[in-house]
Design a protein around this motif. Structure first.
Motif, PDB file in Angstrom:
ATOM      1  N   MET A   1       0.850  -1.181   0.000  1.00  0.00           N
ATOM      2  CA  MET A   1       0.000   0.000   0.000  1.00  0.00           C
ATOM      3  C   MET A   1       0.893   1.241   0.000  1.00  0.00           C
ATOM      4  N   PHE A   2       0.332   2.326  -0.368  1.00  0.00           N
ATOM      5  CA  PHE A   2       1.094   3.574  -0.459  1.00  0.00           C
ATOM      6  C   PHE A   2       1.354   4.126   0.920  1.00  0.00           C
ATOM      7  N   PRO A   4       1.565   7.493   2.641  1.00  0.00           N
ATOM      8  CA  PRO A   4       1.355   8.928   2.441  1.00  0.00           C
ATOM      9  C   PRO A   4       2.326   9.728   3.271  1.00  0.00           C
ATOM     10  N   ARG A   5       2.700  10.868   2.771  1.00  0.00           N
ATOM     11  CA  ARG A   5       3.604  11.713   3.539  1.00  0.00           C
ATOM     12  C   ARG A   5       2.851  12.273   4.726  1.00  0.00           C
ATOM     13  N   VAL A   9      -1.104  14.349   5.359  1.00  0.00           N
ATOM     14  CA  VAL A   9      -2.148  13.936   6.303  1.00  0.00           C
ATOM     15  C   VAL A   9      -2.348  15.035   7.323  1.00  0.00           C
ATOM     16  N   ILE A  12      -4.033  18.089   5.702  1.00  0.00           N
ATOM     17  CA  ILE A  12      -5.456  17.881   5.425  1.00  0.00           C
ATOM     18  C   ILE A  12      -6.257  17.891   6.731  1.00  0.00           C
ATOM     19  N   LEU A  16      -9.117  20.560   7.792  1.00  0.00           N
ATOM     20  CA  LEU A  16     -10.459  20.117   8.173  1.00  0.00           C
ATOM     21  C   LEU A  16     -10.857  20.691   9.514  1.00  0.00           C
ATOM     22  N   ALA A  19     -11.506  24.377   9.245  1.00  0.00           N
ATOM     23  CA  ALA A  19     -12.793  24.697   8.596  1.00  0.00           C
ATOM     24  C   ALA A  19     -13.938  24.539   9.581  1.00  0.00           C
ATOM     25  N   LEU A  20     -13.890  23.460  10.365  1.00  0.00           N
ATOM     26  CA  LEU A  20     -14.965  23.240  11.333  1.00  0.00           C
ATOM     27  C   LEU A  20     -14.938  24.305  12.417  1.00  0.00           C
ATOM     28  N   PHE A  23     -16.340  27.482  11.129  1.00  0.00           N
ATOM     29  CA  PHE A  23     -17.804  27.397  11.046  1.00  0.00           C
ATOM     30  C   PHE A  23     -18.429  27.684  12.395  1.00  0.00           C
ATOM     31  N   LEU A  24     -17.886  27.023  13.423  1.00  0.00           N
ATOM     32  CA  LEU A  24     -18.453  27.219  14.753  1.00  0.00           C
ATOM     33  C   LEU A  24     -18.166  28.618  15.269  1.00  0.00           C
ATOM     34  N   MET A  26     -17.603  31.376  13.605  1.00  0.00           N
ATOM     35  CA  MET A  26     -18.414  32.362  12.896  1.00  0.00           C
ATOM     36  C   MET A  26     -19.815  32.385  13.467  1.00  0.00           C
ATOM     37  N   SER A  27     -20.345  31.212  13.678  1.00  0.00           N
ATOM     38  CA  SER A  27     -21.704  31.134  14.175  1.00  0.00           C
ATOM     39  C   SER A  27     -21.787  31.671  15.583  1.00  0.00           C
ATOM     40  N   THR A  28     -20.820  31.316  16.426  1.00  0.00           N
ATOM     41  CA  THR A  28     -20.931  31.750  17.810  1.00  0.00           C
ATOM     42  C   THR A  28     -20.612  33.224  17.942  1.00  0.00           C
ATOM     43  N   ALA A  31     -23.453  34.806  17.232  1.00  0.00           N
ATOM     44  CA  ALA A  31     -24.364  34.518  18.328  1.00  0.00           C
ATOM     45  C   ALA A  31     -24.224  35.551  19.416  1.00  0.00           C
TER      46      ALA A  31
ATOM     47  N   LEU B 118      -8.909  10.046   3.599  1.00  0.00           N
ATOM     48  CA  LEU B 118      -7.760   9.817   4.498  1.00  0.00           C
ATOM     49  C   LEU B 118      -7.750   8.388   5.014  1.00  0.00           C
ATOM     50  N   VAL B 160     -23.987  29.650  24.104  1.00  0.00           N
ATOM     51  CA  VAL B 160     -23.397  30.320  22.942  1.00  0.00           C
ATOM     52  C   VAL B 160     -24.269  30.235  21.696  1.00  0.00           C
ATOM     53  N   ARG B 170     -26.741  31.609  13.126  1.00  0.00           N
ATOM     54  CA  ARG B 170     -26.639  31.029  14.456  1.00  0.00           C
ATOM     55  C   ARG B 170     -27.757  30.050  14.741  1.00  0.00           C
ATOM     56  N   VAL B 173     -27.004  26.491  13.111  1.00  0.00           N
ATOM     57  CA  VAL B 173     -25.849  25.661  13.486  1.00  0.00           C
ATOM     58  C   VAL B 173     -26.275  24.311  14.071  1.00  0.00           C
TER      59      VAL B 173
END
Lengths: 514, 307
Positions: A1-2, A4-5, A9, A12, A16, A19-20, A23-24, A26-28, A31, B118, B160, B170, B173
């Motif tokens: 199998m390969f 990965p460097r 990993v 990425i 990820l 980004a999450l 998202f939170l 920004m929303s809070t 809020a 992944l 929050v 908000r 979410v």
């Protein structure tokens, strides 16, 4: 199998996670700004937010029979006669209780100088319009059955209204709290369903359905400036867990329909003796329940105190052998419930030859706790030697069973009923053999007492008649009245308010402590 | 392509009409809005009057013909419980549901695709095991429980986010996360197994032999090939979200979309609103499936040729 460097990993995964987090975040962060607005209504001392379990129907207090609609319209539209917090009839837009000027006519004197919030005067013409509108059969009011003895209303002078009935009707005063006054002809305007207008202490501002519906204090209210809550926001939060969470989070000040097992989760609980009466109606003319000994045994077999304690966490009282709440006119406080006595129940069933027999109990899930209570009752009846068949049909079929006559009526039908007129006459539905009733009990003496009471204007005499017929029905064990559940509300600690007997929410009676 | 589109549209309309017929028969057999609206004490006369005024006492075929004509004109009648055009009520609520579903799907893809890829490149590793376990957990969690838990943590304890309602990002979410997590769980698994299959293909071996690195192979070749099964599954999840999951999520969060509207309509036995909701959702799902199929044709020429 390969292989990965690690870098890719890691990159990425980091992307990820970023980004999450973004998202939170920004929303809070959004809020934070808006939360002040949301909580403003609970933080500011003159604003409250109310959380209800259901969306509000269109704003026509004469068409829809909905306690959630009343949480809005009871504060906007007023009747000629209302009810105090414990159920007593009081004049509101009328100056005094009406006079019966003959057998079929009641006369009301109206308050002067009152205007609707659209500037139209409140007078006998608008009162006549309001009464005529709700009694019109083609209007299809859900409340029609409560006011259909009224045949017409006329303005005799600017502030005198005559209400005529079809035959003598001593309950006209009790019917008047149901009829809310509307500006003349405004009810025929389709805008009315979206923008209610009344004479009450609050004015509609905006919102509908799930809300938030906003009401503001009426600065020109004829009853004075006593209300301390200036703005009310009403929201529908159907899920009970979410509703309790909203109260705990400070988003609302008051929630209704609080289940007994959630009492420990809320900052403060307010309670009132409720108007609901879970009852089992027996078929007293056919089948296993025709024998009075069997009906008494069925009553004795059920531990109502245990039901009140365990199923309702103590927030219920045992009914006094009548399908009526204590606030109702004619309630007989002298009656005692059938005490829990399973051994006596077994003996009576044996004596009646009913031991080991089958009995059917029909209920519906439209009643809160209906199926659960039916199962609990079934377990008690099984314990005294009966084979119980509990049925929970669709509502349409339940109603067929409820209104069935003769041997088609099930042995027992569970119903959770309330008295909309706050009067013992509502028990006719279960205890009389006349008309469109759950026709399972026929006692000529009881029928005659109901008829006499309907013709007796003297309140004391009418009360005595009701007491008598309720005693007879209790002795006959025509029904099994179970409990009177309390109405439970969750509130914030700073809300000062005593709940009414009828689930009504009048915001002018609430205040926020400093 | 035009022929293909025309065929799909015609069949889509046949499906919608079939759904309309089924919902019409079911609602008329199982509900009684007149009885539901009236108190127990209402007379038989009042009940019959209301049935007449609602048009429910007409022959079923007449009612169905009127219903069918109404669908063509997008006029489903007046909602019994809301006294408004049923079509307009549904249309007003639809954007909220689409917004919720859109955000939830985007979130699910954002989580699921990278994780699936992944995990597929490291089968048997701690990352793979964690991903598989997490995805199974995500799709096993009942949404009403997950929603309640998120409300308790973020709204009640941390304070929050709001517990419920709509209005701005908000309010989206928590419902979006509740809707997204089970979807992300399933898509992670699909992505992982698809990529594992693709990585064993000859073209990947050839690419590797040519000297291409794994990230390039994944980006230029595997992603495109894996996109079709992932997208196929996504179209299924979209339909499930619009027609099913949003009912639970919108009810828990008091979110004013079509999902909660269908609960309101069912509780009130509002046959007009139930019919309007079901038919419009059916139209939406048929349209969404068509869009996804066109997308598949775009990314995989073999599908285009076959059709």
């Amino acid at each position: 199998m390969f292989a990965p460097r690690r870098l890719s990993v890691g990159v990425i995964t980091a992307l990820l996670a970023a980004a999450l987090a973004a998202f939170l975040l920004m929303s809070t962060s959004l809020a934070e700004g808006s939360r002040a607005e949301a909580l403003g209504s609970t933080a500011a001392k003159s604003q409250i937010t109310v959380g209800l379990p259901s969306a509000i129907p269109p704003f026509d207090p004469q068409k829809y029979d909905s306690q959630y609609l009343r949480s809005v319209t009871d504060n906007i539209n007023e009747p000629l006669l209302g009810r105090g917090s414990t159920g007593k009839l009081i004049p509101v837009l009328a100056t005094a209780m009406p006079k019966a000027i003959n057998a079929t006519t009641w006369q009301f004197k109206l308050r002067r100088g009152i205007k609707f919030t659209n500037g139209q005067p409140f007078d006998a013409r608008s009162a006549a319009y309001s009464v005529t509108r709700i009694i019109n059969p083609t209007f299809d009011s859900e409340l029609l059955s409560l006011v259909n003895t009224i045949k017409s209303a006329q303005a005799v002078s600017r502030y005198t209204l005559n209400v005529k009935t079809d035959g003598r009707d001593v309950l006209v005063p009790a019917r008047m709290p149901i009829i809310k006054m509307l500006p003349r002809n405004y009810g025929d305007n389709s805008a009315f369903l979206k923008h209610p207008i009344g004479t009450g202490p609050y004015i509609y501002v905006s919102g509908s359905g799930l809300g938030p519906i906003v009401l503001k204090k009426n600065p020109h209210y004829w009853g004075g400036n006593r209300a301390t809550i200036t703005t009310v926001r009403i929201r529908a939060i159907p899920d009970v867990t979410t509703r309790v969470a909203a109260l705990r989070a400070g988003e609302v000040n008051l929630i209704t329909v609080l289940p007994p097992d959630s009492v420990g989760s809320v900052p403060k609980v307010a309670t009132a003796v409720g108007i609901e009466n879970p009852t089992v109606i027996f078929n007293s003319n056919f089948g296993i329940t025709k024998d009075k000994r069997v009906r008494k045994a069925l009553n004795l077999a059920v531990d109502k105190r245990a039901i009140a304690k365990n199923l309702f966490n103590g927030y219920a009282s045992v009914s006094r052998c009548q399908p009526l709440s204590p606030s109702a006119f004619g309630y007989n406080p002298a009656l005692k419930p059938y005490a829990y006595n399973p051994s006596q129940a077994r003996s009576m069933l044996r004596a009646a030859g009913a031991e080991g027999q089958s009995i059917t109990l029909v209920t519906s899930d439209v009643f809160s706790n209906g199926p659960q209570l039916a199962q609990v009752i079934a377990s008690y009846w099984t314990a005294v030697g009966l084979k119980v068949n509990v049925q929970v049909p669709p509502f349409k079929d339940y109603l067929t069973a409820f209104f069935a006559k003769g041997d088609k009526h099930p042995d027992g039908v569970y119903v959770s009923t309330s008295s909309d007129l706050v009067d013992a006459s509502s028990t006719e539905r279960m205890l009389s053999s006349k008309g469109d009733r759950s026709g399972a009990y026929a006692n000529p003496t009881v029928d005659r007492l109901f008829e006499t009471a309907a013709q007796t204007p003297n309140a004391a005499k009418r009360k005595a008649l009701y007491h008598r017929l309720l005693k007879i029905a209790c002795d006959d064990a025509s029904v099994m009245a179970l409990i009177n559940p309390k109405d439970l509300y969750g509130t914030t600690k700073n809300l000062r308010w005593k709940p009414r007997f009828d689930l009504g929410l009048l915001y002018s009676t609430m205040r926020l402590a400093k | 392509m035009a022929n293909y589109l025309a065929r799909r549209i015609v069949w889509g309309l046949v499906v919608v009409l079939g759904v309309a017929a089924v919902v019409f028969v079911a609602t008329h057999l199982l509900t009684d809005p007149a009885r539901k609206a009236l108190p127990l004490g209402a007379s038989q006369q009042q009940y019959q009057q209301l049935r007449h005024d609602l048009g429910l006492d007409r022959p079923l075929l007449t009612q169905f013909a009127e219903f069918g004509r109404g669908i063509v004109q997008f006029d489903f009648g007046t909602s019994i419980s809301l006294q408004e055009s049923a079509g307009r009520v549904v249309a007003n609520r639809l954007p909220r549901t689409l917004e919720l579903v859109g955000v939830a799907l985007a979130l699910a893809l954002l989580i699921a695709v990278p994780l699936g890829f992944l995990a597929a490149t490291r089968p048997g590793s701690w990352l793979d095991v964690t991903t598989v376990t997490s995805s199974l957990t995500g799709l096993s969690l009942p949404q009403f429980w997950l929603g309640a838990l998120l409300i308790l943590f973020f709204a009640v304890h941390l304070k929050v986010l709001p517990t419920s309602g709509a209005g701005g990002m908000r309010a989206l979410v928590l419902p979006a996360i509740t809707l997204a997590l089970p979807i992300a769980g399933r898509i992670t698994q699909i992505a992982r197994s698809t990529v594992i299959d693709e990585l064993q293909r000859q073209y990947v071996v050839a690419a590797r032999a040519k000297g291409l690195g794994l990230p390039t192979i994944l980006r230029r070749h595997v992603l495109r090939n894996a996109a079709v099964p992932i997208s196929s599954y996504l179209s299924l999840e979209t339909a499930k979200a619009i027609a099913g999951s949003t009912v639970v999520v919108e009810s828990v969060f008091a979110y004013p979309g079509v999902g909660y509207l269908s609960v309101q309509a069912a509780k009130a036995d509002d046959v007009i609103l139930i019919q309007a909701t079901v038919v419009i959702i059916a139209l939406l799902i048929v349209g969404t499936n068509l869009l996804f199929d066109l997308f598949h044709g775009l990314i995989d020429p073999r599908i285009r040729v076959a059709e």
